[in-house]
Design a protein around this motif. Structure first.
Motif, PDB file in Angstrom:
ATOM      1  N   GLU A   1      55.621  67.045  59.474  1.00 46.29           N
ATOM      2  CA  GLU A   1      56.576  67.190  58.372  1.00 46.29           C
ATOM      3  C   GLU A   1      57.950  67.584  58.890  1.00 46.29           C
ATOM      4  OE1 GLU A   1      54.399  69.936  55.935  1.00 46.29           O
ATOM      5  OE2 GLU A   1      53.124  68.335  55.104  1.00 46.29           O
ATOM      6  N   LYS A   2      57.979  68.548  59.817  1.00 45.97           N
ATOM      7  CA  LYS A   2      59.247  68.994  60.396  1.00 45.97           C
ATOM      8  C   LYS A   2      59.931  67.868  61.164  1.00 45.97           C
ATOM      9  CE  LYS A   2      61.235  72.585  63.286  1.00 45.97           C
ATOM     10  NZ  LYS A   2      61.013  73.784  64.084  1.00 45.97           N
ATOM     11  N   ALA A   3      59.154  67.068  61.889  1.00 45.89           N
ATOM     12  CA  ALA A   3      59.705  65.956  62.665  1.00 45.89           C
ATOM     13  C   ALA A   3      60.001  64.731  61.797  1.00 45.89           C
ATOM     14  CB  ALA A   3      58.737  65.573  63.779  1.00 45.89           C
ATOM     15  N   GLU A   4      59.631  64.811  60.515  1.00 51.44           N
ATOM     16  CA  GLU A   4      59.850  63.717  59.555  1.00 51.44           C
ATOM     17  C   GLU A   4      59.179  62.431  60.002  1.00 51.44           C
ATOM     18  OE1 GLU A   4      64.089  63.554  58.823  1.00 51.44           O
ATOM     19  OE2 GLU A   4      64.028  65.416  57.670  1.00 51.44           O
ATOM     20  N   ILE A   5      57.905  62.572  60.404  1.00 53.89           N
ATOM     21  CA  ILE A   5      57.106  61.410  60.794  1.00 53.89           C
ATOM     22  C   ILE A   5      56.001  61.272  59.746  1.00 53.89           C
ATOM     23  CG2 ILE A   5      55.755  60.310  62.604  1.00 53.89           C
ATOM     24  CD1 ILE A   5      57.009  62.374  64.568  1.00 53.89           C
ATOM     25  N   PRO A   6      55.977  60.160  59.010  1.00 51.53           N
ATOM     26  CA  PRO A   6      54.973  60.008  57.954  1.00 51.53           C
ATOM     27  C   PRO A   6      53.554  59.936  58.513  1.00 51.53           C
ATOM     28  CG  PRO A   6      56.145  57.942  58.287  1.00 51.53           C
ATOM     29  CD  PRO A   6      56.816  58.977  59.152  1.00 51.53           C
ATOM     30  N   PHE A   7      52.605  60.484  57.748  1.00 49.34           N
ATOM     31  CA  PHE A   7      51.207  60.420  58.157  1.00 49.34           C
ATOM     32  C   PHE A   7      50.317  60.337  56.928  1.00 49.34           C
ATOM     33  CE2 PHE A   7      52.236  64.889  57.718  1.00 49.34           C
ATOM     34  CZ  PHE A   7      51.105  65.454  57.128  1.00 49.34           C
ATOM     35  N   ASN A   8      49.133  59.773  57.131  1.00 48.75           N
ATOM     36  CA  ASN A   8      48.166  59.620  56.048  1.00 48.75           C
ATOM     37  C   ASN A   8      47.102  60.702  56.069  1.00 48.75           C
ATOM     38  OD1 ASN A   8      49.518  57.224  55.471  1.00 48.75           O
ATOM     39  ND2 ASN A   8      48.140  56.022  56.737  1.00 48.75           N
ATOM     40  N   HIS A   9      46.689  61.091  57.274  1.00 52.19           N
ATOM     41  CA  HIS A   9      45.560  62.014  57.372  1.00 52.19           C
ATOM     42  C   HIS A   9      45.559  62.707  58.730  1.00 52.19           C
ATOM     43  CE1 HIS A   9      41.631  63.512  56.192  1.00 52.19           C
ATOM     44  NE2 HIS A   9      41.152  63.185  57.379  1.00 52.19           N
ATOM     45  N   VAL A  10      45.101  63.967  58.730  1.00 51.55           N
ATOM     46  CA  VAL A  10      44.926  64.728  59.965  1.00 51.55           C
ATOM     47  C   VAL A  10      43.487  65.214  59.996  1.00 51.55           C
ATOM     48  CG1 VAL A  10      45.634  66.755  61.296  1.00 51.55           C
ATOM     49  CG2 VAL A  10      47.340  65.494  59.971  1.00 51.55           C
ATOM     50  N   SER A  11      42.805  65.006  61.118  1.00 48.46           N
ATOM     51  CA  SER A  11      41.414  65.453  61.223  1.00 48.46           C
ATOM     52  C   SER A  11      41.116  65.922  62.640  1.00 48.46           C
ATOM     53  CB  SER A  11      40.451  64.334  60.827  1.00 48.46           C
ATOM     54  OG  SER A  11      40.695  63.180  61.583  1.00 48.46           O
ATOM     55  N   VAL A  12      40.090  66.762  62.763  1.00 49.40           N
ATOM     56  CA  VAL A  12      39.627  67.205  64.071  1.00 49.40           C
ATOM     57  C   VAL A  12      39.049  65.988  64.796  1.00 49.40           C
ATOM     58  CG1 VAL A  12      37.959  68.669  65.282  1.00 49.40           C
ATOM     59  CG2 VAL A  12      39.112  69.526  63.243  1.00 49.40           C
ATOM     60  N   ALA A  13      39.333  65.890  66.078  1.00 47.12           N
ATOM     61  CA  ALA A  13      38.859  64.746  66.869  1.00 47.12           C
ATOM     62  C   ALA A  13      38.343  65.235  68.213  1.00 47.12           C
ATOM     63  CB  ALA A  13      39.995  63.743  67.075  1.00 47.12           C
ATOM     64  N   LEU A  14      37.584  64.403  68.857  1.00 48.17           N
ATOM     65  CA  LEU A  14      37.112  64.668  70.221  1.00 48.17           C
ATOM     66  C   LEU A  14      37.846  63.707  71.154  1.00 48.17           C
ATOM     67  CD1 LEU A  14      33.288  64.951  69.576  1.00 48.17           C
ATOM     68  CD2 LEU A  14      34.956  66.817  69.776  1.00 48.17           C
ATOM     69  N   ASP A  15      38.610  64.244  72.065  1.00 47.66           N
ATOM     70  CA  ASP A  15      39.309  63.422  73.046  1.00 47.66           C
ATOM     71  C   ASP A  15      38.355  63.214  74.213  1.00 47.66           C
ATOM     72  OD1 ASP A  15      41.031  62.109  74.724  1.00 47.66           O
ATOM     73  OD2 ASP A  15      42.406  63.787  74.989  1.00 47.66           O
ATOM     74  N   LEU A  16      37.855  62.014  74.358  1.00 46.61           N
ATOM     75  CA  LEU A  16      36.845  61.703  75.371  1.00 46.61           C
ATOM     76  C   LEU A  16      37.426  61.045  76.614  1.00 46.61           C
ATOM     77  CD1 LEU A  16      34.073  60.412  72.944  1.00 46.61           C
ATOM     78  CD2 LEU A  16      34.406  62.719  73.827  1.00 46.61           C
ATOM     79  N   THR A  17      38.708  61.248  76.856  1.00 44.12           N
ATOM     80  CA  THR A  17      39.343  60.694  78.035  1.00 44.12           C
ATOM     81  C   THR A  17      38.703  61.298  79.285  1.00 44.12           C
ATOM     82  OG1 THR A  17      41.426  60.482  76.844  1.00 44.12           O
ATOM     83  CG2 THR A  17      41.533  60.373  79.247  1.00 44.12           C
ATOM     84  N   PRO A  18      38.254  60.463  80.240  1.00 43.20           N
ATOM     85  CA  PRO A  18      37.603  61.019  81.438  1.00 43.20           C
ATOM     86  C   PRO A  18      38.592  61.789  82.312  1.00 43.20           C
ATOM     87  CG  PRO A  18      37.770  58.632  81.601  1.00 43.20           C
ATOM     88  CD  PRO A  18      38.322  59.038  80.270  1.00 43.20           C
TER      89      PRO A  18
END
Length: 87
Positions: free
Chosen positions: A70-87
C-alpha cells in the motif's frame, strides 16, 4: 520470519513501470526495516501474457506485507503465507 506471496494482476503494464514497481518494493522494504518493521523483498515472477505477477516477501506478518504494498502504491489481489522451496 515467514515468507508471504503477493498475487497481482498487472495485465498490460509496460516493463519500465514493472521495474519501477519492483524498485519501490525494495526501497519501501528497506525503509520499513530501518523504521523497525523487518521485511525483505525476495523476488517476483511475472507472466506478460496474462499479467499475473507473484512476489515473495519475508516478514513477521501478513499485515506488514500489505502495508508495504500500500505504501509503495503497488496494486495487489491477495497476500498469503507461502513456502519458498528454492534449493
Amino acid at each position: 520470519m515467514e515468507v508471504f506471496m503477493v498475487e497481482r494482476s498487472l495485465k498490460g503494464i509496460p516493463m519500465d513501470q514493472l521495474a519501477a514497481a519492483q524498485q519501490r518494493a525494495i526501497a519501501t522494504a528497506q525503509e520499513m526495516t530501518a523504521a523497525g518493521t523487518p521485511i525483505r523483498y525476495i523476488r517476483s515472477t511475472f507472466v506478460p501474457e496474462s499479467g499475473q505477477c507473484l512476489c515473495l516477501f519475508e516478514s513477521e506478518g501478513c499485515e506488514a506485507v500489505k502495508a508495504l504494498n500500500e505504501k509503495a502504491e503497488i496494486p495487489f489481489n491477495h497476500v498469503s503465507v507461502a513456502l519458498d522451496l528454492t534449493p
